[in-house]
Design a protein around this motif. Sequence first.
Motif, PDB file in Angstrom:
ATOM      1  N   TYR A   1      13.994   3.699 -22.702  1.00  0.00           N
ATOM      2  CA  TYR A   1      12.524   3.023 -22.561  1.00  0.00           C
ATOM      3  C   TYR A   1      12.244   3.660 -23.542  1.00  0.00           C
ATOM      4  O   TYR A   1      10.052   3.025 -24.051  1.00  0.00           O
ATOM      5  N   GLY A   2      11.613   4.770 -25.059  1.00  0.00           N
ATOM      6  CA  GLY A   2      10.832   4.862 -25.540  1.00  0.00           C
ATOM      7  C   GLY A   2      10.343   4.427 -26.274  1.00  0.00           C
ATOM      8  O   GLY A   2      11.066   3.497 -26.970  1.00  0.00           O
ATOM      9  N   THR A   3       9.534   4.649 -26.967  1.00  0.00           N
ATOM     10  CA  THR A   3       8.921   4.060 -28.438  1.00  0.00           C
ATOM     11  C   THR A   3       9.278   4.760 -30.237  1.00  0.00           C
ATOM     12  O   THR A   3       9.118   4.281 -30.798  1.00  0.00           O
ATOM     13  N   GLY A   4       9.288   5.990 -29.203  1.00  0.00           N
ATOM     14  CA  GLY A   4       9.556   6.711 -30.547  1.00  0.00           C
ATOM     15  C   GLY A   4       8.254   7.092 -31.040  1.00  0.00           C
ATOM     16  O   GLY A   4       8.054   8.559 -32.636  1.00  0.00           O
ATOM     17  N   THR A   5       7.304   7.237 -30.431  1.00  0.00           N
ATOM     18  CA  THR A   5       5.611   7.403 -30.648  1.00  0.00           C
ATOM     19  C   THR A   5       5.572   8.596 -29.727  1.00  0.00           C
ATOM     20  O   THR A   5       5.941   8.520 -28.729  1.00  0.00           O
ATOM     21  N   ALA A   6       5.146   9.725 -30.329  1.00  0.00           N
ATOM     22  CA  ALA A   6       5.000  10.626 -30.187  1.00  0.00           C
ATOM     23  C   ALA A   6       3.654  11.163 -29.544  1.00  0.00           C
ATOM     24  O   ALA A   6       2.591  10.448 -29.878  1.00  0.00           O
TER      25      ALA A   6
ATOM     26  N   ARG B   1       8.174   1.735 -23.279  1.00  0.00           N
ATOM     27  CA  ARG B   1       8.873  -0.335 -23.995  1.00  0.00           C
ATOM     28  C   ARG B   1       8.590  -0.019 -22.028  1.00  0.00           C
ATOM     29  O   ARG B   1      10.482   0.192 -22.047  1.00  0.00           O
ATOM     30  N   LEU B   2       8.689  -1.129 -21.446  1.00  0.00           N
ATOM     31  CA  LEU B   2       8.759  -1.393 -20.119  1.00  0.00           C
ATOM     32  C   LEU B   2       9.035  -2.962 -19.938  1.00  0.00           C
ATOM     33  O   LEU B   2       7.928  -3.003 -20.291  1.00  0.00           O
ATOM     34  N   ASP B   3       9.733  -3.359 -19.059  1.00  0.00           N
ATOM     35  CA  ASP B   3       9.617  -4.571 -18.794  1.00  0.00           C
ATOM     36  C   ASP B   3       8.801  -4.891 -16.777  1.00  0.00           C
ATOM     37  O   ASP B   3       8.852  -5.306 -16.631  1.00  0.00           O
TER      38      ASP B   3
ATOM     39  N   ALA C   1      11.488   3.393 -12.795  1.00  0.00           N
ATOM     40  CA  ALA C   1      11.431   4.629 -12.234  1.00  0.00           C
ATOM     41  C   ALA C   1      13.099   4.908 -11.624  1.00  0.00           C
ATOM     42  O   ALA C   1      13.301   6.006 -11.366  1.00  0.00           O
ATOM     43  N   ASN C   2      13.087   4.017 -10.792  1.00  0.00           N
ATOM     44  CA  ASN C   2      14.410   4.275 -10.437  1.00  0.00           C
ATOM     45  C   ASN C   2      15.727   4.544 -11.079  1.00  0.00           C
ATOM     46  O   ASN C   2      16.690   6.003 -10.869  1.00  0.00           O
ATOM     47  N   HIS C   3      16.111   4.222 -12.915  1.00  0.00           N
ATOM     48  CA  HIS C   3      16.219   4.462 -13.935  1.00  0.00           C
ATOM     49  C   HIS C   3      16.459   6.027 -13.914  1.00  0.00           C
ATOM     50  O   HIS C   3      17.452   7.191 -14.049  1.00  0.00           O
ATOM     51  N   PHE C   4      15.030   6.591 -13.967  1.00  0.00           N
ATOM     52  CA  PHE C   4      14.737   7.955 -14.745  1.00  0.00           C
ATOM     53  C   PHE C   4      15.179   9.067 -13.383  1.00  0.00           C
ATOM     54  O   PHE C   4      16.010   9.593 -13.587  1.00  0.00           O
ATOM     55  N   ASN C   5      15.096   8.711 -12.191  1.00  0.00           N
ATOM     56  CA  ASN C   5      15.695   9.415 -11.121  1.00  0.00           C
ATOM     57  C   ASN C   5      17.026   9.542 -11.190  1.00  0.00           C
ATOM     58  O   ASN C   5      17.922  10.446 -10.336  1.00  0.00           O
ATOM     59  N   LEU C   6      17.777   8.392 -11.100  1.00  0.00           N
ATOM     60  CA  LEU C   6      18.618   8.344 -11.243  1.00  0.00           C
ATOM     61  C   LEU C   6      19.308   8.789 -12.035  1.00  0.00           C
ATOM     62  O   LEU C   6      20.572  10.075 -11.966  1.00  0.00           O
ATOM     63  N   LEU C   7      18.783   9.253 -13.855  1.00  0.00           N
ATOM     64  CA  LEU C   7      19.559   9.396 -15.236  1.00  0.00           C
ATOM     65  C   LEU C   7      19.523  11.714 -14.682  1.00  0.00           C
ATOM     66  O   LEU C   7      19.937  12.230 -14.872  1.00  0.00           O
ATOM     67  N   THR C   8      18.343  12.109 -13.650  1.00  0.00           N
ATOM     68  CA  THR C   8      18.190  12.550 -13.959  1.00  0.00           C
ATOM     69  C   THR C   8      17.870  13.656 -11.963  1.00  0.00           C
ATOM     70  O   THR C   8      18.929  14.436 -11.545  1.00  0.00           O
ATOM     71  N   ILE C   9      17.027  13.619 -10.676  1.00  0.00           N
ATOM     72  CA  ILE C   9      17.447  14.102  -9.366  1.00  0.00           C
ATOM     73  C   ILE C   9      18.010  13.496  -8.772  1.00  0.00           C
ATOM     74  O   ILE C   9      18.643  14.239  -8.590  1.00  0.00           O
ATOM     75  N   THR C  10      18.823  12.329  -9.087  1.00  0.00           N
ATOM     76  CA  THR C  10      20.214  11.594  -7.714  1.00  0.00           C
ATOM     77  C   THR C  10      20.438  12.739  -8.362  1.00  0.00           C
ATOM     78  O   THR C  10      21.616  12.868  -7.523  1.00  0.00           O
ATOM     79  N   ASP C  11      20.874  12.820  -9.913  1.00  0.00           N
ATOM     80  CA  ASP C  11      22.928  13.058 -10.354  1.00  0.00           C
ATOM     81  C   ASP C  11      22.354  14.777  -9.464  1.00  0.00           C
ATOM     82  O   ASP C  11      23.339  14.834  -9.016  1.00  0.00           O
TER      83      ASP C  11
END
Length: 163
Positions: A156-161, A106-108, A114-124
């Motif tokens: 961001y997930g929808t819970g849909t697999a 679910r993205l606006d 993408a920035n959030h993903f990077n900050l939460l994983t790679i950047t850390d």
Amino acid sequence: HKAIRRQRQMCIRDSAQQVSDTIADILDRHLRKVVDLRRDLIDFGLERVAAVTKFPDHFALVRAIEAEVTRIPPAVLEVWKEVGPLSSHRKLAPYLDRIAGLGLLRLDDAERAANHFNLLTITDVNQRTFYGALPMPQSETVSIVVGGVDTFLRLYGTGTAAT
């Protein structure tokens, strides 16, 4: 001085382009076809983090750029940002947007996601290891990436697999 500046720009650009191309390959390998979104994001994050160690000279240059940012000519800095970190970030956003189109995210704003993903994983991981200069136990890397992906999916997930 112009020749030396141009040579620096080319060196920085070429180094960043090589890393950016590698990241594009990693993205495509893990996110082109989503089978299990969580697992695919974790695998992407782990391989993306591991890529830092494949380019020690480039990431030594990144550390130098960060340390000397106020002394680097703006044109050189812009070349590096456009070909390197901004390029890699921009390449992730369309994948996330496509995954959202499948109803799995679910993205606006895919770029913000993408920035959030990077900050939460790679950047850390990059900050804790100074871009691979200091070792980190694999178990800690996995924990950071998995925790980051899980947080990203809560945001961001929808819970849909994915099937």
